[in-house]
Scaffold this motif. Sequence first.
Motif, short mmCIF file in Angstrom:
data_model
loop_
_atom_site.label_atom_id
_atom_site.label_comp_id
_atom_site.label_asym_id
_atom_site.label_seq_id
_atom_site.Cartn_x
_atom_site.Cartn_y
_atom_site.Cartn_z
N GLU A 112 0.83 -1.20 0.00
CA GLU A 112 0.00 0.00 0.00
C GLU A 112 0.88 1.26 0.00
O GLU A 112 2.09 1.21 0.15
CB GLU A 112 -0.92 -0.01 1.23
N HIS A 113 0.20 2.39 -0.11
CA HIS A 113 0.88 3.68 -0.05
C HIS A 113 1.51 3.85 1.33
O HIS A 113 0.84 3.77 2.35
CB HIS A 113 -0.16 4.79 -0.30
N THR A 114 2.83 4.07 1.38
CA THR A 114 3.54 4.20 2.65
C THR A 114 3.97 5.64 2.86
O THR A 114 4.18 6.39 1.90
CB THR A 114 4.78 3.29 2.68
N PRO A 115 4.12 6.07 4.14
CA PRO A 115 4.56 7.45 4.39
C PRO A 115 5.97 7.72 3.88
O PRO A 115 6.34 8.87 3.67
CB PRO A 115 4.49 7.56 5.92
N TRP A 116 6.76 6.66 3.69
CA TRP A 116 8.13 6.85 3.19
C TRP A 116 8.14 7.32 1.75
O TRP A 116 9.14 7.88 1.30
CB TRP A 116 8.92 5.55 3.32
N LEU A 117 7.06 7.11 1.03
CA LEU A 117 7.02 7.51 -0.37
C LEU A 117 7.17 9.02 -0.50
O LEU A 117 7.92 9.52 -1.34
CB LEU A 117 5.72 7.05 -1.03
N MET A 118 6.45 9.76 0.35
CA MET A 118 6.52 11.21 0.30
C MET A 118 7.90 11.71 0.70
O MET A 118 8.43 12.68 0.14
CB MET A 118 5.45 11.82 1.21
N VAL A 119 8.52 11.04 1.69
CA VAL A 119 9.86 11.44 2.14
C VAL A 119 10.86 11.26 1.01
O VAL A 119 11.67 12.14 0.72
CB VAL A 119 10.28 10.62 3.37
N TYR A 120 10.77 10.11 0.38
CA TYR A 120 11.71 9.81 -0.72
C TYR A 120 11.51 10.75 -1.90
O TYR A 120 12.48 11.25 -2.49
CB TYR A 120 11.53 8.33 -1.10
N VAL A 121 10.26 11.03 -2.26
CA VAL A 121 9.99 11.95 -3.37
C VAL A 121 10.47 13.36 -3.02
O VAL A 121 10.99 14.08 -3.87
CB VAL A 121 8.48 11.96 -3.70
N SER A 122 10.34 13.75 -1.76
CA SER A 122 10.78 15.08 -1.34
C SER A 122 12.29 15.25 -1.50
O SER A 122 12.77 16.29 -1.97
CB SER A 122 10.38 15.33 0.11
N PHE A 123 13.04 14.23 -1.10
CA PHE A 123 14.49 14.30 -1.26
C PHE A 123 14.88 14.32 -2.73
O PHE A 123 15.81 15.02 -3.13
CB PHE A 123 15.16 13.12 -0.55
N ALA A 124 14.17 13.52 -3.55
CA ALA A 124 14.46 13.52 -4.98
C ALA A 124 14.19 14.89 -5.59
O ALA A 124 14.98 15.40 -6.41
CB ALA A 124 13.62 12.45 -5.67
N MET A 125 13.07 15.50 -5.19
CA MET A 125 12.72 16.82 -5.71
C MET A 125 13.72 17.87 -5.23
O MET A 125 14.11 18.77 -5.99
CB MET A 125 11.31 17.19 -5.27
N ALA A 126 14.16 17.75 -3.98
CA ALA A 126 15.13 18.71 -3.44
C ALA A 126 16.45 18.63 -4.20
O ALA A 126 17.08 19.66 -4.48
CB ALA A 126 15.35 18.44 -1.96
N THR A 127 16.88 17.42 -4.55
CA THR A 127 18.12 17.27 -5.31
C THR A 127 18.01 17.95 -6.67
O THR A 127 18.91 18.71 -7.07
CB THR A 127 18.43 15.77 -5.52
N ALA A 128 16.92 17.68 -7.37
CA ALA A 128 16.74 18.27 -8.70
C ALA A 128 16.61 19.79 -8.62
O ALA A 128 17.20 20.52 -9.43
CB ALA A 128 15.52 17.67 -9.37
N LEU A 129 15.84 20.28 -7.65
CA LEU A 129 15.63 21.72 -7.55
C LEU A 129 16.91 22.45 -7.16
O LEU A 129 17.18 23.56 -7.65
CB LEU A 129 14.52 22.01 -6.53
N TRP A 130 17.69 21.86 -6.27
CA TRP A 130 18.94 22.50 -5.85
C TRP A 130 19.83 22.74 -7.07
O TRP A 130 20.31 23.85 -7.31
CB TRP A 130 19.66 21.63 -4.83
N CYS A 131 20.04 21.68 -7.85
CA CYS A 131 20.91 21.81 -9.03
C CYS A 131 20.29 22.71 -10.08
O CYS A 131 20.99 23.53 -10.70
CB CYS A 131 21.18 20.42 -9.62
N THR A 132 18.99 22.59 -10.29
CA THR A 132 18.33 23.40 -11.32
C THR A 132 18.40 24.89 -10.98
O THR A 132 18.71 25.72 -11.84
CB THR A 132 16.87 22.98 -11.47
#
Length: 229
Positions: A112-132
């Motif tokens: 099922e949908h786990t709370p870790w999904l949002m944490v992982y997506v947030s870190f992925a987005m932060a990485t991309a946004l930082w560099c961008t």
Amino acid sequence: MSIVIGIIYVMATISLAFSWSFTRYAFIKNGETFWTVYQALINHSRSLVATRVGMTVTSCIGTIFADATLIWRCFVLWGRRWTTIVPPIVLLICTITFKIIETHGRLHDNFEHTPWLMVYVSFAMATALWCTVLITYRLITSPLEKDGTEDGPSLYHRTVELFVESAIVYSVGLILYAVFVARTEWTYYYLEPVAEISGVHFRSISLRLILTGMFANRQLRPPSSWDAS
């Protein structure tokens, strides 16, 4: 860049093979009735576990190569200053870690949908946004040599350079995906193949834009031009 794109496409193909194999297992081997298909999709079968683990492994490998390339471009454009890339490196490590935790959580929580999904997506987005953001700021504020004719070509080259260097399209895709995940709507599955890191296809497209733009626009500056302060 070509080698990185090739590796990402290989990982995407392997991930597709895992998904295809599980789909065949659920709808062909267990396709007698609607109920048998449903049971095959939700039961902790060996096929489902292998698919989840295989797609996670290929996702992590693709993520490492794609984000490392984006981080390297940020490093070069900022005159090889280590202070600009330490945060995204840490964020990338956290992204991989929470991706593994998220997959482990799905394997033990009936997928099922786990709370870790949002944490992982947030870190992925932060990485991309930082560099961008850093790459975009660097390109906008840095001087651009005039071609000696008019200002039009300079503006055009600046626009093309900004687009192909900063992976803006990829960052926008991640932002949209994060919004749908945060709302815990099932519609986020529609964006998953596009923006989620396990869908490495989009990352390869972003890198292809960079490579294609370099060949198409001869005015893009070489890495040596960014060494000056």
